[in-house]
Design an enzyme around this catalytic site. Structure first.
Site: not given
Ligand code: NAD
Length: 306
Positions: A132, A153, A203
């Site tokens: 993000s 993204h 964002n």
């Molecule tokens: P989340 O907390 O639901 O999931 C993150 C996952 O990453 C977890 O399952 C965790 O175990 C895993 N992880 C941590 N360390 C790791 C590693 N070394 N190797 C592999 N996996 C690992 O978070 P999310 O909301 O799915 O966000 C993930 C990404 O997407 C982030 O970069 C976030 O900024 C981006 N994003 C999120 C949103 C949102 O609305 N939540 C929207 C767009 C983009």
């Protein structure tokens, strides 16, 4: 893996067969689902194999729900599920034509993941991040293929939201951008392109808005319900800012706000203390069943947090 190693490293959309999704949280699971529904083979990995397996079960439930609502045929449901394999990142990278990194929003973690992805993926593979806010140029700097590193993204929830914001790092090639644009369109998404600036486009606009709502709540200007109602009925937003922060994950909102503050060097982006305290307390929103609101086991919103 469709292109022989050592050949022309440029990648065409038609040559993407295997997509490794690394990070199987809410975003990674959604990305895996839409890619599998459009016919791509998906290797879904997380920090531990068990987490990837449980994410795959979650995707299967989502697919079954679509089938039960007659939005997906039984055959397509089964085929999409069969295209997703829960595995480890180490096993996924060598088979990938495209890596989509969707791990926790943490700069150091993503830098390490990109270094590893570059070392283990075939030379032709494109490395994309769903970050993000982390600089794509910075991630590309961890690799020897900066021209094949790009931001991809997706929005949350991935199967529903139409937009994919592509992020053009300083060295991203036009071929790479064209390939991921083609993929996003094959996933039936609409594309916008941002240059590599903190928060990109979406964002940069959204996070100061959510953060301001946290300041207003913290200062007692209004209740959580009234802040959200104000945005829903006054601004015609489908969700209020505090509900949306809970959906995104307060840890993710805080991480993005911190990147905006640090990378622009402008205190106007400083995260609210309330947001910081919520994250410190482990109240991360829907994913922990408590954020600005309390949720039941099925994810139904019950009431504002005390
Ligand atoms: P989340 O907390 O639901 O999931 C993150 C996952 O990453 C977890 O399952 C965790 O175990 C895993 N992880 C941590 N360390 C790791 C590693 N070394 N190797 C592999 N996996 C690992 O978070 P999310 O909301 O799915 O966000 C993930 C990404 O997407 C982030 O970069 C976030 O900024 C981006 N994003 C999120 C949103 C949102 O609305 N939540 C929207 C767009 C983009």
């Amino acid at each position: 893996m469709l292109r022989a190693l050592g050949k022309d490293p440029r990648m065409l959309l038609s040559e993407i067969g295997v997509i490794a999704v690394v990070g199987a949280g809410q975003m990674g699971a959604g990305i895996a689902q839409v890619c599998a529904q459009r016919g791509y083979r998906v290797l879904l990995a997380d920090a531990a194999l068990e987490r990837a397996k449980s994410a795959k079960l979650g995707v299967d439930q989502q697919l079954s729900r679509l089938r039960d609502k007659n939005k997906l045929s039984a055959a397509d449901c089964e085929a999409a599920s069969a295209r997703i394999e829960a595995t480890t990142a180490e096993l996924a990278y060598p088979q990938a034509d495209l890596v989509i990194e969707a791990a926790t929003e943490n700069r150091e973690l993503k830098l390490a993941l990109f270094e590893q992805a570059d070392a283990l993926s075939p030379p032709h593979a494109i490395l994309a991040s769903n970050t993000s806010s982390v600089s794509i140029t910075l991630l590309a700097g961890q690799t020897k293929r900066a021209d094949r590193v790009v931001g991809m993204h997706f929005m949350n929830p991935v199967p529903i939201m139409k937009l994919v914001e592509l992020v053009h790092g300083l060295e991203t090639s036009s071929e790479t951008l064209a390939t991921v644009r083609g993929l996003a369109e094959a996933l039936q998404k609409t594309v916008i392109v941002s240059q590599d600036r903190p928060g990109f486009l979406v964002n940069r606009m959204l996070i100061p808005f959510l953060n301001e709502a946290c300041f207003a709540l913290d200062e007692g200007t209004g209740s959580a319900e009234d802040i959200d109602q104000g945005a829903r009925l006054g601004l015609n937003h489908p969700l209020g800012p505090l509900e949306l922060a809970d959906l995104i994950g307060l840890d993710t909102v805080l991480a993005i706000a911190s990147v905006l503050e640090q990378d622009f060097g402008d205190p106007k982006y400083r995260p609210s203390i309330l947001l910081k305290n919520m994250v410190s307390a482990g109240y991360l929103g829907r994913k922990t069943k408590r954020g600005f609101y309390v949720y039941d086991e099925q994810g139904k919103k019950l009431r504002a947090s005390p």
